[in-house]
Scaffold this motif. Structure first.
Motif, PDB file in Angstrom:
ATOM      1  N   LEU A  35       0.855  -1.185   0.000  1.00 53.10           N
ATOM      2  CA  LEU A  35       0.000   0.000   0.000  1.00 53.10           C
ATOM      3  C   LEU A  35       0.892   1.235   0.000  1.00 53.10           C
ATOM      4  O   LEU A  35       1.734   1.399   0.888  1.00 53.10           O
ATOM      5  CB  LEU A  35      -0.909   0.000   1.233  1.00 53.10           C
ATOM      6  CG  LEU A  35      -1.992  -1.078   1.267  1.00 53.10           C
ATOM      7  CD1 LEU A  35      -2.648  -1.141   2.645  1.00 53.10           C
ATOM      8  CD2 LEU A  35      -3.052  -0.819   0.204  1.00 53.10           C
ATOM      9  N   LEU A  57      -9.454   6.393  -3.757  1.00 51.03           N
ATOM     10  CA  LEU A  57      -9.812   5.175  -4.489  1.00 51.03           C
ATOM     11  C   LEU A  57      -9.132   5.052  -5.849  1.00 51.03           C
ATOM     12  O   LEU A  57      -8.953   3.937  -6.355  1.00 51.03           O
ATOM     13  CB  LEU A  57     -11.329   5.102  -4.663  1.00 51.03           C
ATOM     14  CG  LEU A  57     -12.118   4.934  -3.354  1.00 51.03           C
ATOM     15  CD1 LEU A  57     -13.616   5.114  -3.607  1.00 51.03           C
ATOM     16  CD2 LEU A  57     -11.843   3.576  -2.720  1.00 51.03           C
ATOM     17  N   PHE A  60      -6.402   2.399  -6.621  1.00 52.55           N
ATOM     18  CA  PHE A  60      -6.830   1.000  -6.572  1.00 52.55           C
ATOM     19  C   PHE A  60      -7.583   0.572  -7.832  1.00 52.55           C
ATOM     20  O   PHE A  60      -7.519  -0.582  -8.238  1.00 52.55           O
ATOM     21  CB  PHE A  60      -7.728   0.760  -5.353  1.00 52.55           C
ATOM     22  CG  PHE A  60      -7.030   0.926  -4.039  1.00 52.55           C
ATOM     23  CD1 PHE A  60      -6.288  -0.118  -3.495  1.00 52.55           C
ATOM     24  CD2 PHE A  60      -7.107   2.119  -3.337  1.00 52.55           C
ATOM     25  CE1 PHE A  60      -5.641   0.026  -2.278  1.00 52.55           C
ATOM     26  CE2 PHE A  60      -6.464   2.277  -2.119  1.00 52.55           C
ATOM     27  CZ  PHE A  60      -5.727   1.228  -1.593  1.00 52.55           C
ATOM     28  N   ILE A 214     -13.057  -7.236  -2.292  1.00 50.14           N
ATOM     29  CA  ILE A 214     -12.185  -6.094  -2.043  1.00 50.14           C
ATOM     30  C   ILE A 214     -12.889  -4.755  -2.257  1.00 50.14           C
ATOM     31  O   ILE A 214     -12.563  -3.760  -1.610  1.00 50.14           O
ATOM     32  CB  ILE A 214     -10.911  -6.189  -2.928  1.00 50.14           C
ATOM     33  CG1 ILE A 214      -9.841  -5.167  -2.513  1.00 50.14           C
ATOM     34  CG2 ILE A 214     -11.260  -6.069  -4.403  1.00 50.14           C
ATOM     35  CD1 ILE A 214      -9.199  -5.447  -1.178  1.00 50.14           C
ATOM     36  N   SER A 215     -13.894  -4.718  -3.148  1.00 46.74           N
ATOM     37  CA  SER A 215     -14.592  -3.451  -3.398  1.00 46.74           C
ATOM     38  C   SER A 215     -15.322  -2.957  -2.157  1.00 46.74           C
ATOM     39  O   SER A 215     -15.359  -1.750  -1.875  1.00 46.74           O
ATOM     40  CB  SER A 215     -15.579  -3.608  -4.559  1.00 46.74           C
ATOM     41  OG  SER A 215     -16.546  -4.592  -4.266  1.00 46.74           O
ATOM     42  N   LEU A 218     -12.684  -1.350   0.236  1.00 47.31           N
ATOM     43  CA  LEU A 218     -12.079  -0.087  -0.180  1.00 47.31           C
ATOM     44  C   LEU A 218     -13.011   1.094   0.076  1.00 47.31           C
ATOM     45  O   LEU A 218     -12.559   2.173   0.470  1.00 47.31           O
ATOM     46  CB  LEU A 218     -11.695  -0.154  -1.659  1.00 47.31           C
ATOM     47  CG  LEU A 218     -10.572  -1.148  -2.004  1.00 47.31           C
ATOM     48  CD1 LEU A 218     -10.318  -1.166  -3.501  1.00 47.31           C
ATOM     49  CD2 LEU A 218      -9.294  -0.820  -1.242  1.00 47.31           C
ATOM     50  N   VAL A 221     -12.742   2.383   3.615  1.00 44.39           N
ATOM     51  CA  VAL A 221     -11.535   3.148   3.962  1.00 44.39           C
ATOM     52  C   VAL A 221     -11.853   4.640   4.006  1.00 44.39           C
ATOM     53  O   VAL A 221     -11.348   5.381   4.859  1.00 44.39           O
ATOM     54  CB  VAL A 221     -10.413   2.875   2.927  1.00 44.39           C
ATOM     55  CG1 VAL A 221      -9.213   3.799   3.162  1.00 44.39           C
ATOM     56  CG2 VAL A 221      -9.980   1.404   2.988  1.00 44.39           C
ATOM     57  N   CYS A 222     -12.732   5.064   3.110  1.00 41.63           N
ATOM     58  CA  CYS A 222     -12.977   6.499   2.921  1.00 41.63           C
ATOM     59  C   CYS A 222     -13.548   7.185   4.155  1.00 41.63           C
ATOM     60  O   CYS A 222     -13.212   8.333   4.462  1.00 41.63           O
ATOM     61  CB  CYS A 222     -13.914   6.706   1.739  1.00 41.63           C
ATOM     62  SG  CYS A 222     -13.233   6.150   0.156  1.00 41.63           S
ATOM     63  N   ALA A 253     -10.411  -2.023   7.082  1.00 42.83           N
ATOM     64  CA  ALA A 253     -10.487  -0.777   6.319  1.00 42.83           C
ATOM     65  C   ALA A 253      -9.810   0.362   7.075  1.00 42.83           C
ATOM     66  O   ALA A 253      -9.113   1.193   6.476  1.00 42.83           O
ATOM     67  CB  ALA A 253     -11.951  -0.429   6.029  1.00 42.83           C
ATOM     68  N   ILE A 256      -6.089  -0.065   6.770  1.00 42.85           N
ATOM     69  CA  ILE A 256      -5.667   0.371   5.437  1.00 42.85           C
ATOM     70  C   ILE A 256      -5.542   1.893   5.421  1.00 42.85           C
ATOM     71  O   ILE A 256      -4.560   2.447   4.900  1.00 42.85           O
ATOM     72  CB  ILE A 256      -6.658  -0.101   4.360  1.00 42.85           C
ATOM     73  CG1 ILE A 256      -6.607  -1.628   4.207  1.00 42.85           C
ATOM     74  CG2 ILE A 256      -6.351   0.557   3.010  1.00 42.85           C
ATOM     75  CD1 ILE A 256      -7.699  -2.198   3.313  1.00 42.85           C
TER      76      ILE A 256
END
Length: 427
Positions: A35, A57, A60, A214-215, A218, A221-222, A253, A256
């Motif tokens: 990462l 995003l 990725f 994985i979607s 991700l 994470v936001c 998340a 990450i």
């Protein structure tokens, strides 16, 4: 960015393939090998939420989704807010339940659905997912009515709240729900077994919308960046985040986000009595016990699917294991914490209370604490009302589905029966 199978490094795929496939060979999870930290976190936190999420995003998904498509996906996915609510002087709840199904899973499920729609393909897809509570509703609503997509949701019979259940078992159309006689771990195992059957996977276009995809991860994470953006600047230096943890996607998340550069000081993995990870962090022994039903049912998980991703980040020295502690909260403590929060003027459901308990006991002078509120209290109406001795009204989203018929099929935790059921949807 390439995504690697954590159980078979020879399998590397792009984002589109990972989203469409869900699981890799040998039931391995897809994950980036390295990462790369984001540039200028301070500037990121000053951006509006859609611009910031685009920057997070883009690395990725850039190979597979154009800039214009990504902007549109972000606009549709993050159409509702994550709200940071001040509870005490230095303790905040990040409320993630302001989406269409009143739970944090709305972010990930909508992102996945929007990404799949952008990958134009006429081949039918069957989404198979297990839920311990809120995933089912989020996935069902995100994919309801979409062309060429059938959705099958497995849930443990009698072990999630009635209102949680009604939010996804009443839709019908392309949404099929199965009440499994067993625990969430049994449901999760049935999903994994399905992905081991190459012919089944190919014939029905099998995919999963659990946080193993994985979607889903991700998108989550936001909102950790969003939480910092809403914090007063003077409180951003010593931030501790407590995450109510079941399948450990939400915590993953957050880790990450830290690895990308968000300055979280440390994390607390708060579980209920299904405490596999807290015990592992203390002893180094991975020893799941039989799953116990609790009032924080979305965390009734003994074999969390996302833990290998967190362990990979630790083993590859991308995340310092000293920045993670764990703690388990029993039923009495959960109820007592809900009452404590209510004294502060905050109505909480059991999962957020588990997180707050871990945070409040751990917070040191000078630190600011954030605990995650993963579901609207009304989704656990009877529990909350009994513990707090008050009546809470049903939001419109829950009131509508509460009077509809449950359309579920019942099934034993027998893979052959599930396999036959999945094939039958193809006919």
């Amino acid at each position: 960015m390439k995504l690697y199978n954590l159980k078979d490094e020879s399998q590397s795929v792009d984002f589109e393939t990972a989203v469409k496939t869900g699981l890799g060979r040998k039931q391995g999870l897809f994950f980036p090998k390295q990462l790369l930290p984001l540039n200028n976190i301070e500037a990121l936190l000053k951006m509006d939420v859609h611009q910031r999420n685009y920057e997070i995003l883009k690395p990725f998904v850039g190979e597979n989704i154009s800039d214009e498509q990504l902007s549109q996906i972000i606009q549709k996915t993050f159409a509702f807010p994550a709200k940071l609510k001040n509870v005490t002087k230095n303790e905040y709840c990040l409320e993630l339940f302001h989406g269409p199904t009143l739970a944090f899973k709305d972010f990930g499920a909508n992102f996945m659905a929007n990404c799949l729609q952008s990958f134009v393909d006429e081949k039918p897809i069957t989404i198979l997912t297990a839920t311990s509570g809120d995933t089912g509703a989020a996935v069902a609503h995100a994919f309801h009515g979409l062309k060429n997509i059938q959705v099958v949701i497995l849930f443990p019979k009698g072990k999630i709240s009635e209102l949680q259940q009604k939010m996804f078992t009443t839709l019908g159309n392309n949404i099929h729900t199965v009440a499994v006689e067993g625990s969430f771990d049994d449901c999760q195992q049935l999903v994994k077994q399905s992905f081991d059957q190459a012919e089944l996977v190919e014939t029905i276009g099998l995919n999963s919308a659990n946080s193993i995809n994985i979607s889903r991860l991700l998108a989550q994470v936001c909102y950790y960046f969003d939480a910092f953006a809403q914090l007063p600047v003077e409180q951003r230096n010593e931030v501790v985040v407590a995450v109510p943890s079941g399948n450990f996607g939400n915590l993953c998340a957050g880790i990450i986000a830290k690895t990308l550069g968000l300055p979280v000081k440390r994390f607390i993995a708060s579980t209920n009595v299904n405490d596999t990870v807290p015990r592992y962090l203390q002893t180094g022994q991975w020893s799941p016990k039989e799953t116990i039903a609790t009032i924080s049912n979305a965390m009734d998980v003994s074999k969390p699917n996302n833990w290998p991703r967190i362990e990979y980040l630790m083993d590859s020295d991308q995340f310092d294991s000293n920045a993670l502690t764990g703690g388990a909260v029993d039923e009495d403590k959960t109820a007592a914490t809900m009452r404590e929060l209510y004294k502060h003027g905050y109505i909480s459901e059991p999962h957020a209370a588990v997180a707050y308990s871990g945070l409040h006991e751990s917070l040191q002078p000078g630190e600011t604490g954030i605990f995650l509120g993963t579901a609207h209290p009304a989704k656990f109406k009877s529990t909350v009302e009994e513990i707090l001795q008050l009546e809470i009204p049903l939001p419109e989203e829950l009131a509508k589905c509460s009077v509809k018929d449950d359309l579920s099929t019942e099934m034993t935790a027998d893979f052959s029966k599930l396999e036959n059921y999945l094939y039958s949807l193809k006919k």
